[in-house]
Design a protein around this motif. Structure first.
Motif, mmCIF file in Angstrom:
data_model
loop_
_atom_site.group_PDB
_atom_site.id
_atom_site.type_symbol
_atom_site.label_atom_id
_atom_site.label_comp_id
_atom_site.label_asym_id
_atom_site.label_seq_id
_atom_site.Cartn_x
_atom_site.Cartn_y
_atom_site.Cartn_z
ATOM 1 N N THR A 141 0.834 -1.198 0.000
ATOM 2 C CA THR A 141 0.000 0.000 0.000
ATOM 3 C C THR A 141 0.871 1.251 0.000
ATOM 4 O OG1 THR A 141 -1.736 -1.172 1.177
ATOM 5 C CG2 THR A 141 -1.827 1.215 1.225
ATOM 6 N N ARG A 142 1.935 1.237 0.794
ATOM 7 C CA ARG A 142 2.847 2.385 0.865
ATOM 8 C C ARG A 142 3.548 2.589 -0.480
ATOM 9 N NH1 ARG A 142 3.944 7.292 2.578
ATOM 10 N NH2 ARG A 142 6.133 7.647 2.971
ATOM 11 N N LEU A 143 4.020 1.508 -1.084
ATOM 12 C CA LEU A 143 4.683 1.616 -2.380
ATOM 13 C C LEU A 143 3.716 2.124 -3.449
ATOM 14 C CD1 LEU A 143 6.880 -1.621 -2.428
ATOM 15 C CD2 LEU A 143 7.627 0.741 -2.004
ATOM 16 N N SER A 144 2.484 1.666 -3.390
ATOM 17 C CA SER A 144 1.463 2.132 -4.340
ATOM 18 C C SER A 144 1.209 3.622 -4.167
ATOM 19 C CB SER A 144 0.157 1.369 -4.141
ATOM 20 O OG SER A 144 0.329 0.004 -4.392
ATOM 21 N N ALA A 145 1.149 4.062 -2.918
ATOM 22 C CA ALA A 145 0.924 5.484 -2.639
ATOM 23 C C ALA A 145 2.091 6.331 -3.149
ATOM 24 C CB ALA A 145 0.724 5.706 -1.143
ATOM 25 N N LEU A 146 3.307 5.839 -2.964
ATOM 26 C CA LEU A 146 4.477 6.576 -3.437
ATOM 27 C C LEU A 146 4.491 6.675 -4.957
ATOM 28 C CD1 LEU A 146 7.193 5.047 -1.080
ATOM 29 C CD2 LEU A 146 6.164 7.330 -0.922
ATOM 30 N N PHE A 147 4.173 5.561 -5.617
ATOM 31 C CA PHE A 147 4.146 5.575 -7.079
ATOM 32 C C PHE A 147 3.042 6.504 -7.581
ATOM 33 C CE2 PHE A 147 3.085 3.931 -11.314
ATOM 34 C CZ PHE A 147 4.340 3.997 -11.908
ATOM 35 N N ALA A 148 1.868 6.415 -6.970
ATOM 36 C CA ALA A 148 0.745 7.271 -7.376
ATOM 37 C C ALA A 148 1.083 8.746 -7.157
ATOM 38 C CB ALA A 148 -0.514 6.896 -6.603
ATOM 39 N N ALA A 149 1.714 9.056 -6.025
ATOM 40 C CA ALA A 149 2.100 10.441 -5.742
ATOM 41 C C ALA A 149 3.077 10.940 -6.799
ATOM 42 C CB ALA A 149 2.716 10.534 -4.350
ATOM 43 N N GLY A 150 4.057 10.108 -7.129
ATOM 44 C CA GLY A 150 5.020 10.486 -8.153
ATOM 45 C C GLY A 150 4.377 10.662 -9.515
ATOM 46 N N CYS A 151 3.436 9.787 -9.849
ATOM 47 C CA CYS A 151 2.717 9.914 -11.133
ATOM 48 C C CYS A 151 1.929 11.221 -11.196
ATOM 49 C CB CYS A 151 1.763 8.738 -11.331
ATOM 50 S SG CYS A 151 2.562 7.185 -11.758
ATOM 51 N N LEU A 152 1.241 11.546 -10.107
ATOM 52 C CA LEU A 152 0.486 12.799 -10.068
ATOM 53 C C LEU A 152 1.431 13.990 -10.181
ATOM 54 C CD1 LEU A 152 -2.326 14.030 -9.820
ATOM 55 C CD2 LEU A 152 -1.969 14.114 -7.349
ATOM 56 N N GLY A 153 2.575 13.900 -9.492
ATOM 57 C CA GLY A 153 3.584 14.946 -9.617
ATOM 58 C C GLY A 153 4.088 15.064 -11.045
ATOM 59 N N GLY A 154 4.294 13.930 -11.716
ATOM 60 C CA GLY A 154 4.725 13.934 -13.110
ATOM 61 C C GLY A 154 3.698 14.583 -14.024
ATOM 62 N N LEU A 155 2.423 14.303 -13.765
ATOM 63 C CA LEU A 155 1.356 14.933 -14.560
ATOM 64 C C LEU A 155 1.355 16.446 -14.342
ATOM 65 C CD1 LEU A 155 -1.097 14.734 -16.430
ATOM 66 C CD2 LEU A 155 -2.501 14.316 -14.383
ATOM 67 N N ALA A 156 1.489 16.870 -13.098
ATOM 68 C CA ALA A 156 1.532 18.304 -12.805
ATOM 69 C C ALA A 156 2.738 18.961 -13.469
ATOM 70 C CB ALA A 156 1.568 18.531 -11.294
ATOM 71 N N THR A 157 3.849 18.253 -13.497
ATOM 72 C CA THR A 157 5.069 18.785 -14.101
ATOM 73 C C THR A 157 4.911 18.971 -15.603
ATOM 74 O OG1 THR A 157 6.425 17.738 -12.412
ATOM 75 C CG2 THR A 157 7.543 18.378 -14.441
ATOM 76 N N VAL A 158 4.407 17.948 -16.287
ATOM 77 C CA VAL A 158 4.269 18.047 -17.740
ATOM 78 C C VAL A 158 3.242 19.121 -18.111
ATOM 79 C CG1 VAL A 158 2.520 16.244 -18.140
ATOM 80 C CG2 VAL A 158 4.251 16.686 -19.873
ATOM 81 N N LEU A 159 2.188 19.268 -17.317
ATOM 82 C CA LEU A 159 1.210 20.320 -17.584
ATOM 83 C C LEU A 159 1.807 21.707 -17.345
ATOM 84 C CD1 LEU A 159 -2.039 18.715 -16.109
ATOM 85 C CD2 LEU A 159 -1.411 18.989 -18.527
ATOM 86 N N THR A 160 2.646 21.832 -16.317
ATOM 87 C CA THR A 160 3.309 23.105 -16.046
ATOM 88 C C THR A 160 4.275 23.457 -17.174
ATOM 89 O OG1 THR A 160 3.140 22.711 -13.667
ATOM 90 C CG2 THR A 160 4.719 24.382 -14.377
ATOM 91 N N LEU A 161 5.056 22.483 -17.603
ATOM 92 C CA LEU A 161 5.992 22.674 -18.717
ATOM 93 C C LEU A 161 5.238 23.126 -19.967
ATOM 94 C CD1 LEU A 161 8.730 22.278 -20.222
ATOM 95 C CD2 LEU A 161 8.159 19.852 -20.356
ATOM 96 N N TRP A 162 4.146 22.442 -20.254
ATOM 97 C CA TRP A 162 3.339 22.763 -21.433
ATOM 98 C C TRP A 162 2.730 24.167 -21.316
ATOM 99 C CZ3 TRP A 162 -2.237 22.875 -21.605
ATOM 100 C CH2 TRP A 162 -2.750 23.017 -22.892
ATOM 101 N N LEU A 163 2.190 24.487 -20.128
ATOM 102 C CA LEU A 163 1.594 25.815 -19.928
ATOM 103 C C LEU A 163 2.631 26.923 -20.064
ATOM 104 C CD1 LEU A 163 -0.977 25.235 -17.049
ATOM 105 C CD2 LEU A 163 -1.459 26.009 -19.385
ATOM 106 N N PHE A 164 3.822 26.714 -19.515
ATOM 107 C CA PHE A 164 4.882 27.714 -19.675
ATOM 108 C C PHE A 164 5.156 27.942 -21.163
ATOM 109 C CE2 PHE A 164 7.598 28.824 -15.837
ATOM 110 C CZ PHE A 164 6.609 28.595 -14.908
#
Length: 138
Positions: free
Chosen positions: A3-26
């Motif tokens: 469960t902890r590993l899943s949460a870490l992966f999910a958190a990182g994936c969400l962070g990755g999505l936010a990053t690519v959207l920020t890069l694109w918006l810039f």
């Protein structure tokens, strides 16, 4: 532990999505260009996938024992990992735009630091929500 590993992966994936959207918006808002940085890629499924998967993998870095740092400080500190890889491996070896991506513009390292900082903060936010029990598994 799963469960902890899943949460870490999910958190990182969400962070990755936010990053690519920020890069694109810039890019589309002209912020990158106004700073003299040629970093404005189109938002494509492969790009989104890559950022999310690598973000998820980097999410496992939250397992590192970092003392008493709060989650957001941990996120910012851990965001230095993907920043270093981007600047010293991806830009020069994969993209051919020089060490630190300086062929894209002098302020490229600063923008990469900001974009990866978004990853760290969003991943940390997700993990704090999960730890607070706000995100309940079905």
């Amino acid at each position: 532990m799963v469960t902890r590993l899943s949460a870490l992966f999910a958190a990182g994936c969400l962070g990755g999505l936010a990053t690519v959207l920020t890069l694109w918006l810039f890019g589309i808002l002209g912020i990158s260009g106004a700073l003299g940085v040629g970093l404005a890629p189109p938002l494509t499924p492969p790009m989104i996938y890559s950022f999310m998967i690598w973000g998820g993998i980097w999410g496992f870095a939250f397992l590192l024992p970092l003392g008493s740092l709060n989650m957001f400080a941990r996120g910012l500190l851990l965001s230095l990992g993907p920043t270093i890889v981007q600047l010293l491996v991806v830009f020069p070896m994969k993209m051919g735009v020089g060490v630190l991506g300086l062929d894209l513009g002098t302020l490229t390292p600063l923008l990469v630091l900001i974009f990866n900082g978004v990853w760290g903060l969003v991943a940390a936010w997700w993990l704090t929500r999960q730890e607070a029990g706000v995100l309940v598994a079905a």
